[in-house]
Design a protein around this motif. Sequence first.
Motif, PDB file in Angstrom:
ATOM      1  N   UNK A   6     116.253  72.631 105.414  1.00 54.89           N
ATOM      2  CA  UNK A   6     115.624  71.369 105.821  1.00 54.89           C
ATOM      3  C   UNK A   6     115.940  71.031 107.274  1.00 54.89           C
ATOM      4  N   UNK A   7     117.191  71.259 107.680  1.00 51.56           N
ATOM      5  CA  UNK A   7     117.571  71.003 109.072  1.00 51.56           C
ATOM      6  C   UNK A   7     116.838  71.926 110.021  1.00 51.56           C
ATOM      7  N   UNK A   8     116.661  73.186 109.617  1.00 48.90           N
ATOM      8  CA  UNK A   8     115.950  74.122 110.484  1.00 48.90           C
ATOM      9  C   UNK A   8     114.492  73.705 110.666  1.00 48.90           C
ATOM     10  N   UNK A   9     113.862  73.276 109.579  1.00 47.19           N
ATOM     11  CA  UNK A   9     112.465  72.841 109.669  1.00 47.19           C
ATOM     12  C   UNK A   9     112.344  71.604 110.550  1.00 47.19           C
ATOM     13  N   UNK A  10     113.295  70.661 110.401  1.00 47.34           N
ATOM     14  CA  UNK A  10     113.256  69.445 111.215  1.00 47.34           C
ATOM     15  C   UNK A  10     113.462  69.777 112.690  1.00 47.34           C
ATOM     16  N   UNK A  11     114.374  70.696 112.974  1.00 50.58           N
ATOM     17  CA  UNK A  11     114.603  71.091 114.369  1.00 50.58           C
ATOM     18  C   UNK A  11     113.379  71.771 114.955  1.00 50.58           C
ATOM     19  N   UNK A  12     112.703  72.592 114.162  1.00 51.07           N
ATOM     20  CA  UNK A  12     111.486  73.240 114.654  1.00 51.07           C
ATOM     21  C   UNK A  12     110.398  72.207 114.966  1.00 51.07           C
ATOM     22  N   UNK A  13     110.298  71.195 114.113  1.00 55.78           N
ATOM     23  CA  UNK A  13     109.316  70.144 114.375  1.00 55.78           C
ATOM     24  C   UNK A  13     109.628  69.386 115.660  1.00 55.78           C
ATOM     25  N   UNK A  14     110.908  69.076 115.890  1.00 58.80           N
ATOM     26  CA  UNK A  14     111.279  68.380 117.118  1.00 58.80           C
ATOM     27  C   UNK A  14     111.005  69.234 118.354  1.00 58.80           C
ATOM     28  N   UNK A  15     111.289  70.544 118.250  1.00 55.77           N
ATOM     29  CA  UNK A  15     111.005  71.424 119.383  1.00 55.77           C
ATOM     30  C   UNK A  15     109.515  71.485 119.681  1.00 55.77           C
ATOM     31  N   UNK A  16     108.692  71.504 118.639  1.00 49.67           N
ATOM     32  CA  UNK A  16     107.249  71.508 118.859  1.00 49.67           C
ATOM     33  C   UNK A  16     106.781  70.211 119.512  1.00 49.67           C
ATOM     34  N   UNK A  17     107.357  69.087 119.094  1.00 47.66           N
ATOM     35  CA  UNK A  17     106.979  67.820 119.709  1.00 47.66           C
ATOM     36  C   UNK A  17     107.356  67.776 121.185  1.00 47.66           C
ATOM     37  N   UNK A  18     108.542  68.256 121.504  1.00 50.48           N
ATOM     38  CA  UNK A  18     108.969  68.273 122.909  1.00 50.48           C
ATOM     39  C   UNK A  18     108.097  69.214 123.726  1.00 50.48           C
ATOM     40  N   UNK A  19     107.730  70.376 123.118  1.00 47.28           N
ATOM     41  CA  UNK A  19     106.889  71.319 123.840  1.00 47.28           C
ATOM     42  C   UNK A  19     105.511  70.732 124.106  1.00 47.28           C
ATOM     43  N   UNK A  20     104.960  70.030 123.121  1.00 48.38           N
ATOM     44  CA  UNK A  20     103.658  69.394 123.330  1.00 48.38           C
ATOM     45  C   UNK A  20     103.742  68.344 124.424  1.00 48.38           C
ATOM     46  N   UNK A  21     104.816  67.565 124.406  1.00 46.23           N
ATOM     47  CA  UNK A  21     104.981  66.542 125.441  1.00 46.23           C
ATOM     48  C   UNK A  21     105.203  67.153 126.809  1.00 46.23           C
ATOM     49  N   UNK A  22     105.814  68.336 126.825  1.00 46.42           N
ATOM     50  CA  UNK A  22     106.106  68.983 128.111  1.00 46.42           C
ATOM     51  C   UNK A  22     104.872  69.612 128.732  1.00 46.42           C
ATOM     52  N   UNK A  23     104.051  70.270 127.936  1.00 45.54           N
ATOM     53  CA  UNK A  23     102.932  71.031 128.477  1.00 45.54           C
ATOM     54  C   UNK A  23     101.671  70.186 128.589  1.00 45.54           C
ATOM     55  N   UNK A  24     101.354  69.425 127.556  1.00 44.62           N
ATOM     56  CA  UNK A  24     100.098  68.690 127.531  1.00 44.62           C
ATOM     57  C   UNK A  24     100.203  67.285 128.088  1.00 44.62           C
ATOM     58  N   UNK A  25     101.417  66.798 128.283  1.00 49.80           N
ATOM     59  CA  UNK A  25     101.564  65.464 128.831  1.00 49.80           C
ATOM     60  C   UNK A  25     101.343  64.363 127.821  1.00 49.80           C
ATOM     61  N   UNK A  26     101.425  64.666 126.543  1.00 48.39           N
ATOM     62  CA  UNK A  26     101.264  63.663 125.497  1.00 48.39           C
ATOM     63  C   UNK A  26     102.630  63.079 125.221  1.00 48.39           C
ATOM     64  N   UNK A  27     102.970  62.031 125.878  1.00 47.28           N
ATOM     65  CA  UNK A  27     104.280  61.417 125.770  1.00 47.28           C
ATOM     66  C   UNK A  27     104.226  60.251 124.788  1.00 47.28           C
ATOM     67  N   UNK A  28     105.325  59.970 124.175  1.00 47.75           N
ATOM     68  CA  UNK A  28     105.417  58.880 123.207  1.00 47.75           C
ATOM     69  C   UNK A  28     105.610  57.540 123.913  1.00 47.75           C
ATOM     70  N   UNK A  29     104.925  56.527 123.422  1.00 45.73           N
ATOM     71  CA  UNK A  29     105.085  55.194 123.988  1.00 45.73           C
ATOM     72  C   UNK A  29     106.279  54.488 123.393  1.00 45.73           C
ATOM     73  N   UNK A  30     106.588  53.338 123.956  1.00 42.93           N
ATOM     74  CA  UNK A  30     107.772  52.589 123.494  1.00 42.93           C
ATOM     75  C   UNK A  30     107.573  52.055 122.090  1.00 42.93           C
ATOM     76  N   UNK A  31     106.317  51.719 121.706  1.00 45.03           N
ATOM     77  CA  UNK A  31     106.065  51.182 120.379  1.00 45.03           C
ATOM     78  C   UNK A  31     105.719  52.220 119.336  1.00 45.03           C
ATOM     79  N   UNK A  32     105.726  53.531 119.696  1.00 43.41           N
ATOM     80  CA  UNK A  32     105.372  54.601 118.783  1.00 43.41           C
ATOM     81  C   UNK A  32     106.543  55.549 118.603  1.00 43.41           C
ATOM     82  N   UNK A  33     107.668  55.035 118.308  1.00 39.91           N
ATOM     83  CA  UNK A  33     108.864  55.840 118.147  1.00 39.91           C
ATOM     84  C   UNK A  33     108.953  56.307 116.698  1.00 39.91           C
ATOM     85  N   UNK A  34     108.983  57.626 116.474  1.00 39.98           N
ATOM     86  CA  UNK A  34     109.116  58.114 115.103  1.00 39.98           C
ATOM     87  C   UNK A  34     110.544  57.988 114.623  1.00 39.98           C
ATOM     88  N   UNK A  35     110.715  58.135 113.328  1.00 42.02           N
ATOM     89  CA  UNK A  35     112.059  58.064 112.749  1.00 42.02           C
ATOM     90  C   UNK A  35     112.888  59.234 113.234  1.00 42.02           C
TER      91      UNK A  35
END
Length: 417
Positions: A160-189
Amino acid sequence: MMPASSTMSKESASYDMAEFDQSAIFLYLDGHDQEQRQTLNIFPSQPMHVAEPIPAKGVSMGMVAAMMPNGNSSSPRRQEEGGQRSAPPPPAPAVPLPNSAKENRSSLTKKEATSGGKGATSGDQERVRDPKTLRRLAQNREAARKSRLRKKAYIQQLETSRIRLSQLEQQVQVARVQGVFLGAGEQPAGFPSAPSPAAVFDMEYGRWVEEHSKLMFQLRAALNEHMADEQLQAFVNGAMAQHEELLNLKGAMARADVFHLLSGVWASPAERCFLWLGGFRPSEVIKVMLKHVEPLSEGQILGIYNLQQSVQEREEALNHTMEATQQSISDIVAAPDVAPATFMGHMSLAMNKVASMESFVLQADGLRQQTLHKLHHILTTRQAARCMVAIADYFHRLRALSTLWVARPRQEDGPGL
């Protein structure tokens, strides 16, 4: 009661038949006895504890006793040696055994046959039936079961921890390459705070500068060791790939916050002084390159001169377009007598002009990329390696100048100032 004469006649008749049968049996046993004398029967054909066979109905007890080797009657050979042959005694009448005796003998045989196996397992059964042993075995089984359950739960937690870490890495990669950054009111758990686009870009640019410096150090060492062109080409390709990565980051930043990219706060103060549309000026890079890759052939000089002319023309065109856009934004914002009802209309026009500035920054990044690729095609492999090292040294010296300027000693203000 039967008469005596009839009884005597029956006995004589049975006696004559028994004598005839017995003599034949003696002859058979005599021959069989000679065969047994020649060979010692060490391994008997039947177990010793097997019960005696039950005679058939047509065979008398006297015949069975005569066939036994330990019986009272002797063999014909022994009688001839003694010189006398005694008449056999009258046979006893055949008495059938009752069914209860047969059953007792068969049960006795079965008990003797199974007595060895029961004795071998009696000790194990006693140990298994011991309450302490049973309790200890039960405790061991329970401990093993709990251990398996804990191991299974631990493996599931790791997965479960490995899957969660992979999801976080994918989110950071998307934010890094595509510029889709999270707003202050859209913070995930799971996120303590969502970083701003500017903070993400500044962090990624610092990482890029560090990796690019390491690669340029290796390329400079390869040039000093006079490595082959194939090895130098690998370092040059790596440097070109790193520049492509930086342009992708800047493009994402331009779509997220073009003002942050144009202001140049992500760069050092000296770099910011020479900043042009969110990056370096391509014509300035060509001038730096010409000071470090000599000598050049006539064809190379002609190609670099034509490239420099076309780059300067496109720079001037982008400069005029950007200046016109900036002047238009200034006029919209500074418009007099803006009523509150029309204020939002003016702001929407200004925002459209700011959105057009994003395209200018992307065009400037495209011109930088084309300039590096064309220089790579014009120069040889060793010259292209020297060009990459020269450009990296130029920006490194600008960052060093900024550091020295910030750390310079300052004079104290006079009492009158």
